[in-house]
Scaffold this active site. Structure first.
Site, PDB file in Angstrom:
ATOM      1  N   LYS A  78     -19.355  -9.333  33.792  1.00 45.58           N
ATOM      2  CA  LYS A  78     -19.047 -10.757  33.899  1.00 45.58           C
ATOM      3  C   LYS A  78     -19.137 -11.262  35.337  1.00 45.58           C
ATOM      4  CE  LYS A  78     -14.190  -9.358  33.354  1.00 45.58           C
ATOM      5  NZ  LYS A  78     -13.053  -9.441  32.439  1.00 45.58           N
ATOM      6  N   ASP A 137     -11.525  -0.329  36.491  1.00 46.59           N
ATOM      7  CA  ASP A 137     -12.098  -1.623  36.889  1.00 46.59           C
ATOM      8  C   ASP A 137     -13.338  -1.383  37.764  1.00 46.59           C
ATOM      9  OD1 ASP A 137     -12.513  -4.302  37.582  1.00 46.59           O
ATOM     10  OD2 ASP A 137     -10.363  -4.689  37.717  1.00 46.59           O
ATOM     11  N   ILE A 138     -14.398  -2.121  37.478  1.00 46.15           N
ATOM     12  CA  ILE A 138     -15.638  -2.028  38.246  1.00 46.15           C
ATOM     13  C   ILE A 138     -15.879  -3.313  39.033  1.00 46.15           C
ATOM     14  CG2 ILE A 138     -18.133  -1.670  38.151  1.00 46.15           C
ATOM     15  CD1 ILE A 138     -16.417   0.777  37.375  1.00 46.15           C
ATOM     16  N   LYS A 149     -15.211  -7.366  53.218  1.00 51.82           N
ATOM     17  CA  LYS A 149     -16.246  -7.179  54.238  1.00 51.82           C
ATOM     18  C   LYS A 149     -16.539  -8.499  54.939  1.00 51.82           C
ATOM     19  CE  LYS A 149     -20.978  -5.613  55.051  1.00 51.82           C
ATOM     20  NZ  LYS A 149     -22.104  -4.778  54.579  1.00 51.82           N
ATOM     21  N   TYR A 227      12.598   5.644  62.397  1.00 51.95           N
ATOM     22  CA  TYR A 227      11.847   6.650  63.139  1.00 51.95           C
ATOM     23  C   TYR A 227      11.600   7.835  62.226  1.00 51.95           C
ATOM     24  CZ  TYR A 227      16.697   8.277  63.999  1.00 51.95           C
ATOM     25  OH  TYR A 227      17.996   8.656  63.872  1.00 51.95           O
ATOM     26  N   HIS A 286      19.640  19.992  56.418  1.00 50.43           N
ATOM     27  CA  HIS A 286      18.370  20.316  57.067  1.00 50.43           C
ATOM     28  C   HIS A 286      17.427  21.057  56.125  1.00 50.43           C
ATOM     29  CE1 HIS A 286      19.696  18.699  60.846  1.00 50.43           C
ATOM     30  NE2 HIS A 286      20.776  19.441  60.798  1.00 50.43           N
ATOM     31  N   GLU A 338      26.256  12.149  54.134  1.00 52.02           N
ATOM     32  CA  GLU A 338      25.201  11.178  54.437  1.00 52.02           C
ATOM     33  C   GLU A 338      24.677  10.487  53.180  1.00 52.02           C
ATOM     34  OE1 GLU A 338      23.798  10.076  57.183  1.00 52.02           O
ATOM     35  OE2 GLU A 338      24.185  11.505  58.780  1.00 52.02           O
ATOM     36  N   PHE A 483       9.494  40.373  48.191  1.00 54.22           N
ATOM     37  CA  PHE A 483       9.921  41.774  48.143  1.00 54.22           C
ATOM     38  C   PHE A 483      10.564  42.222  49.454  1.00 54.22           C
ATOM     39  CE2 PHE A 483       5.244  42.353  49.181  1.00 54.22           C
ATOM     40  CZ  PHE A 483       5.412  42.797  50.485  1.00 54.22           C
ATOM     41  N   ASP A 488      16.049  48.220  54.699  1.00 52.19           N
ATOM     42  CA  ASP A 488      17.112  47.723  55.569  1.00 52.19           C
ATOM     43  C   ASP A 488      17.765  46.445  55.050  1.00 52.19           C
ATOM     44  OD1 ASP A 488      14.887  46.162  56.059  1.00 52.19           O
ATOM     45  OD2 ASP A 488      14.949  46.353  58.243  1.00 52.19           O
ATOM     46  N   ARG A 530       6.910  35.944  43.064  1.00 55.26           N
ATOM     47  CA  ARG A 530       7.374  35.589  44.399  1.00 55.26           C
ATOM     48  C   ARG A 530       7.557  34.081  44.480  1.00 55.26           C
ATOM     49  NH1 ARG A 530       3.432  36.502  49.422  1.00 55.26           N
ATOM     50  NH2 ARG A 530       2.725  34.451  48.747  1.00 55.26           N
TER      51      ARG A 530
END
Length: 534
Positions: A78, A137-138, A149, A227, A286, A338, A483, A488, A530
């Site tokens: 159209k 939409d085209i 433009k 910020y 944090h 907070e 793992f 230790d 894991r």
């Protein structure tokens, strides 16, 4: 690449004579159309939008009146016509452009207002493949790009804010300024880019292509932040359109503006608390949980979560997986917090929170599916990483018991709870947990042994705070999200009081670690999965 033509400079002020309007969402159409008509702008439109404008009693032309071609192919064709795009792209003050427009009867189009077919909402509704395709939409993006433009002359609106700025300019002096048209063009190109990103992303998903050759991420600005992580960094918050309950679409009931770190922590907390079916509370500081617990109700869950690390909880973010009541709110407001994020809150809870003017209360009206699809992103220099969301779910039947001693039913429950929490702790992660409560959490260390030691310190301090003669880790399950490369870390867990260990397994030294567990009489399960979180 064509050479840049020697065009005359664009005028600052353009008095629009014609507007082309095509909308899926017609909210605000009448007021804007009347304002343009009152400013002497001829209205041109298509289909339902044209009918709506005519229904307001305003004169409006059909696009077919300009092109001489009827809308065809179920509306697919159209506006894809030289009369339309010539009217948008023609540089009015360039002699050859003006001659071409005059020769072919092409009139200028000075305002374009288009909101595009509702592709994103059609996908979100769960519509089938063919229905989604028809909502790509085209003509709309083509007109938006043509007008943008040629922003030296054309003002392009792609949303309510854009048309509002155009209407304000017309009411002021009947013209649009070059600065306005440039600003609108930038916004319009961003809109078509986001639209194409949504289409390409959906299509890749339909094909099961997890790594397409090109990947686009698009978002709409939700908030300009004061910020970023630090005051010297800029920050902004964007929504991607993903239909996932959480901080992005939460309603902020009260409190000052959210900051960059608040948003990141609230997301981390809410994604973890959604993992639990029982009433649960997560306290994050944090980006890491410092206390996680379940209870008979939210007040009990919060009290148990706070016991884990009351020091770190101060100034933290709290997430719960049930609507809050007054008793919950009174308990939570006993220390400085907070942000509180929850699926709901009753009037009494809101009134209690209202007394804490700096506390932000976020209501989401739902919980994210921790095992649903989705992607997560991370920027790197010159690019970004993409991965699927960690949808892992470990059940008792998934566990491989590798030690001589079999875990008790309670130990299995504790191990699964601890491993669920470890999935949301920065690597290297060690979590001690018992009876639906974390005892100690070690996060983000360069080696697993140190994480185990830090978690043990937290557990010992938590026990001391409760007046116990022993650590909260006594009799706990220890979860490691990856793992143990050496024995230790496991030995530190045993020293802390853990009687069972859950880990993925897969180390070259698994046998050494298993032998250490057997020697100390603890039970150990491998998950085979894991759950690193860097």
């Amino acid at each position: 690449m064509p050479a840049a033509p020697d065009f005359p400079p664009a005028p600052d002020a353009v008095k629009p004579v014609r507007a082309l309007i095509s909308l899926s969402d017609k909210a605000g159409l009448e007021d804007a159309a009347r304002a343009m008509h009152d400013a002497g702008v001829e209205l041109v439109s298509t289909g339902g939008t044209r009918a709506a404008i005519a229904g307001f009693g305003l004169p409006v032309k059909d696009v077919a009146d300009l092109t001489g071609f009827p809308e065809m192919m179920d509306g697919r064709v159209k506006t894809l016509h030289p009369v339309v795009h010539g009217g948008l792209l023609g540089v009015r003050d360039a002699a050859d452009h003006k001659a071409a427009m005059d020769a072919h009867g092409i009139g200028p189009i000075d305002i374009v207002w288009i909101d595009l077919y509702p592709f994103e909402s059609t996908v979100a509704s769960g519509a089938g493949f063919d229905a989604v395709i028809e909502n790509i939409d085209i003509g709309g993006p083509a007109m938006i790009r043509s007008g943008s433009k040629n922003h030296g002359y054309v003002a392009v609106a792609v949303d309510a804010a854009s048309i509002g700025e155009i209407v304000d300019a017309l009411k002021a002096d009947g013209t649009t300024s070059l600065a306005l048209r440039k600003r609108l063009a930038a916004r319009a190109f961003a809109r078509t880019a986001a639209y194409d990103a949504a289409v390409s992303g959906w299509f890749a998903g339909q094909l099961g292509d997890a790594a397409p050759a090109r990947k686009a991420i698009a978002g709409s600005l939700a908030q300009t932040l004061r910020y970023g992580e630090n005051p010297h960094q800029t920050g902004a918050f964007y929504r991607t359109g993903e239909a996932r309950p959480g901080v992005a679409y939460a309603q902020q009931i009260q409190g000052k503006e959210l900051g960059y770190n608040n948003i990141a922590d609230a997301d981390a907390a809410y994604e973890l608390v959604a993992e639990f079916e029982a009433p649960a509370c997560v306290i994050v500081k944090h980006a890491n949980p410092c206390g996680v617990a379940v209870g008979k109700n939210l007040s009990e869950a919060y009290a148990r979560a706070l016991e884990c690390d009351a020091v770190s909880a101060f100034g933290g973010v709290i997430a719960v997986n049930r609507p809050l009541n007054g008793a919950d709110a009174r308990a939570i407001t006993e220390i400085f917090t907070e942000v509180v994020i929850a699926p709901g809150a009753d009037d009494e809870a809101k009134a209690v929170f209202a007394a804490k003017k700096n506390l932000r209360l976020l209501i989401t009206d739902g919980l994210p599916d921790p095992h649903g699809p989705g992607e997560v992103f991370r920027s790197v220099a010159g690019g970004f990483l993409v991965q699927s969301r960690d949808r892992s779910l470990i059940r008792p039947a998934d566990l491989k018991i590798v030690t001589r001693r079999q875990p008790t039913p309670q130990e299995i429950e504790d191990m699964l709870f601890a491993f669920t929490v470890a999935k949301h702790v920065k690597s290297n992660a060690i979590v001690y947990a018992k009876d639906g409560q974390t005892a100690g959490i070690g996060a983000g260390q360069m080696n697993r042994r140190d994480s185990a030691r830090i978690a043990a310190i937290r557990a010992r301090e938590a026990g001391e705070a409760k007046g116990l003669a022993h650590s909260l880790a006594q009799g706990s399950a220890c979860a490691s999200e990856a793992f143990f490369p050496f024995a230790d870390g496991l030995l530190e867990a045993v020293a802390a009081g853990a009687t069972s260990v859950i880990q993925p397994g897969g180390s070259m030294r698994d046998e050494e670690v298993i032998a250490a567990a057997d020697e100390r009489g603890i039970a150990m399960a491998f998950t085979g999965v894991r759950v690193f979180r860097h």
